[in-house]
Scaffold this active site. Structure first.
Site, PDB file in Angstrom:
ATOM      1  CG  ASP A 110     -10.592  13.873 -15.437  1.00  0.00           C
ATOM      2  OD1 ASP A 110      -9.899  13.265 -16.276  1.00  0.00           O
ATOM      3  OD2 ASP A 110     -11.553  13.355 -14.831  1.00  0.00           O
ATOM      4  NE  ARG A 154      -2.826   0.453   3.408  1.00  0.00           N
ATOM      5  CZ  ARG A 154      -2.353   1.102   4.475  1.00  0.00           C
ATOM      6  NH1 ARG A 154      -2.111   2.398   4.406  1.00  0.00           N
ATOM      7  NH2 ARG A 154      -2.114   0.466   5.603  1.00  0.00           N
ATOM      8  CE1 TYR A 162     -17.225   8.815 -15.524  1.00  0.00           C
ATOM      9  CE2 TYR A 162     -16.674   9.061 -13.216  1.00  0.00           C
ATOM     10  CZ  TYR A 162     -17.077   8.275 -14.272  1.00  0.00           C
ATOM     11  OH  TYR A 162     -17.318   6.955 -14.069  1.00  0.00           O
ATOM     12  CE  LYS A 204     -13.285   5.432 -18.173  1.00  0.00           C
ATOM     13  NZ  LYS A 204     -13.645   6.700 -17.526  1.00  0.00           N
TER      14      LYS A 204
HETATM   15  C1  LIG Z   1     -14.129   7.197 -16.238  1.00  0.00           C
HETATM   16  C2  LIG Z   1     -13.767   8.542 -15.828  1.00  0.00           C
HETATM   17  C3  LIG Z   1     -13.467   8.849 -14.487  1.00  0.00           C
HETATM   18  C4  LIG Z   1     -13.585   7.822 -13.362  1.00  0.00           C
HETATM   19  O1  LIG Z   1     -12.665   6.787 -13.539  1.00  0.00           O
HETATM   20  P1  LIG Z   1     -12.872   5.282 -13.001  1.00  0.00           P
HETATM   21  O2  LIG Z   1     -11.617   4.623 -13.430  1.00  0.00           O
HETATM   22  O3  LIG Z   1     -14.104   4.742 -13.656  1.00  0.00           O
HETATM   23  O4  LIG Z   1     -13.026   5.361 -11.518  1.00  0.00           O
HETATM   24  C5  LIG Z   1     -13.084  10.144 -14.170  1.00  0.00           C
HETATM   25  N1  LIG Z   1     -13.006  11.103 -15.123  1.00  0.00           N
HETATM   26  C6  LIG Z   1     -13.299  10.849 -16.423  1.00  0.00           C
HETATM   27  C7  LIG Z   1     -13.201  11.959 -17.414  1.00  0.00           C
HETATM   28  C8  LIG Z   1     -13.687   9.569 -16.813  1.00  0.00           C
HETATM   29  O5  LIG Z   1     -13.983   9.343 -18.095  1.00  0.00           O
END
Ligand SMILES: *Cc1c(COP(=O)(O)O)cnc(C)c1O
Length: 393
Positions: free
Chosen positions: A183, A58, A111, A208
């Site tokens: 983000d 961790r 998101y 992603k």
């Molecule tokens: C999918 C997504 C998230 C969240 O990510 P997870 O891996 O599903 O927890 C945050 N921001 C954006 C822009 C996303 O597409």
């Protein structure tokens, strides 16, 4: 190997490599929860940071470390902190930077859960927020209050594809003493590097584009300076949302091909976007690579390519969107994005079906809006698939 002077694709392949006793060409998976100390003194020294070596997964692990170095290198960050999911990265960021009485300014179309976490949960601890259209610089300037601690941008945003000017907003925010986090999931670090534009923290859902193969959920934060990195890591460790070594291995492997995946997908995306724009059953297309996109010029300046996310509106609203979903064959009907396979989603009947039509409109989600994440299949096949599905609408 020092990869600092290399080009982005060379960095992707070589940054964060591990040199083990066997000369392993790839990063080994250190699937262990803990690490043996040589003796009591060595254990004490590792805890005090006076001896090299790991303690407990961790807190740190060589495979996770490799991914963190790889992402830090490509984002031009001081360091990175991997997390169990993208939301793990978002919650770590909020917990590290927002205290009681703090205010956050954010992109309205972020998101959903990134916004929900602040509005529904951090509000219980006295954190307030203003979510607005951050492509409007005057609105951002006006929204910052004396207690604003963080400007939280998502650009391009989801699924409205709104582009915000990172450099201009960083200047405004820094003048007022607040930090800027971006983000960067939709653009990926291949196309956009927010820290170079003045942001303080960048985060990703590595689920992603970074991993790119739809087989891992994960997240990562990368920060501009040592102190920020340290506070993010301390918070991640405290919250316990660390990445797992096997997860880190898969993401590290996926990230090596980010450049060729993004180049191919965006070459197909522009063709699909142009084809859709000319289709009689399509009301409008929002793709940042099209001159019709309101922030096309900004995207051109801020990013090195336009990526592979397309939103479009089918004429005929909710029902038309549903019929399209039921008739695509090559594109997979699923949420998520940024993988080698093309994914298609209809927010009004799926992810956002629980919202009232008014609330959906407030988030720029119209009834016929379709989100299309272009993969690396042949462009001709994807267009043929959309063509036959649109004929049935
Ligand atoms: C999918 C997504 C998230 C969240 O990510 P997870 O891996 O599903 O927890 C945050 N921001 C954006 C822009 C996303 O597409």
């Amino acid at each position: 190997m020092d990869t600092k002077h290399l080009g982005v694709n060379s960095k992707l392949v070589h940054a964060g490599s591990v040199h083990d006793a066997y000369g392993s060409a790839t990063v080994p998976i250190y699937q262990t929860s803990t690490f043996a100390f040589a003796n009591a003194q060595n254990g004490a020294d590792r805890f005090a940071g006076q001896a090299d070596g790991y303690i407990y997964t961790r807190l740190g692990n060589p495979t996770i470390d490799a991914l963190e170095r790889q992402v830090a290198e490509i984002e031009n960050a001081c360091g990175a902190v991997a997390t169990s999911s993208g939301m793990g990265a978002v919650s770590t960021l909020y917990m590290a930077l927002l205290s009681q009485g703090a205010h956050l300014v954010g992109t309205a179309s972020v998101y959903g859960p990134s916004r929900g976490l602040i509005e529904k949960h951090f509000s219980r601890f006295g954190v307030t927020c203003t979510f607005l259209d951050t492509s409007n610089l005057d609105a951002v300037r006006c929204a910052i209050r004396p207690n604003t601690r963080l400007v939280y941008l998502e650009t391009p945003s989801n699924p409205a594809m709104i582009v915000s000017d990172i450099q201009a907003i960083a200047a405004i925010a820094h003048e007022r003493g607040c930090l800027v986090a971006v983000d960067n999931t939709f653009a990926s670090p291949y196309l956009q590097r927010p820290l170079d534009l003045g942001a303080d923290v960048v985060l990703h859902s590595v689920t992603k584009f970074i991993n790119g193969h739809a087989d891992v959920v994960g997240g990562i934060l990368a920060a501009r300076d040592e102190a920020l990195c340290k506070s993010l890591r301390t918070m991640m460790i405290g919250l316990g949302c660390n990445m797992d070594p096997h997860q880190a291995y898969l993401v590290h492997r996926g990230l090596k091909t980010l450049g060729i995946r993004v180049e191919r997908a965006q070459a197909t995306a522009i063709r699909i976007a142009q084809w859709l724009e000319a289709h009689p059953k399509v009301e409008w297309v929002r793709y940042i690579g099209l001159p019709s996109h309101p922030q096309h010029e900004l995207a051109k300046r801020q990013m090195s390519g336009f990526g592979s996310m397309i939103s479009f509106e089918v004429k005929g609203g909710l029902e038309a969107g549903r019929v399209l979903m039921d008739n695509v064959r090559l594109a997979t009907l699923a949420v998520s994005l940024g993988g080698v396979e093309t994914l298609v989603e209809h927010p009004a009947s799926m992810t956002h079906a629980g919202m009232s039509p008014e609330a959906r409109l407030g988030a720029d989600i119209t009834d016929g809006l379709v989100r299309y994440s272009v993969g690396i299949e042949d462009a001709e096949d994807l267009i043929a698939d959309l063509k036959q599905a649109l004929e049935r609408v």
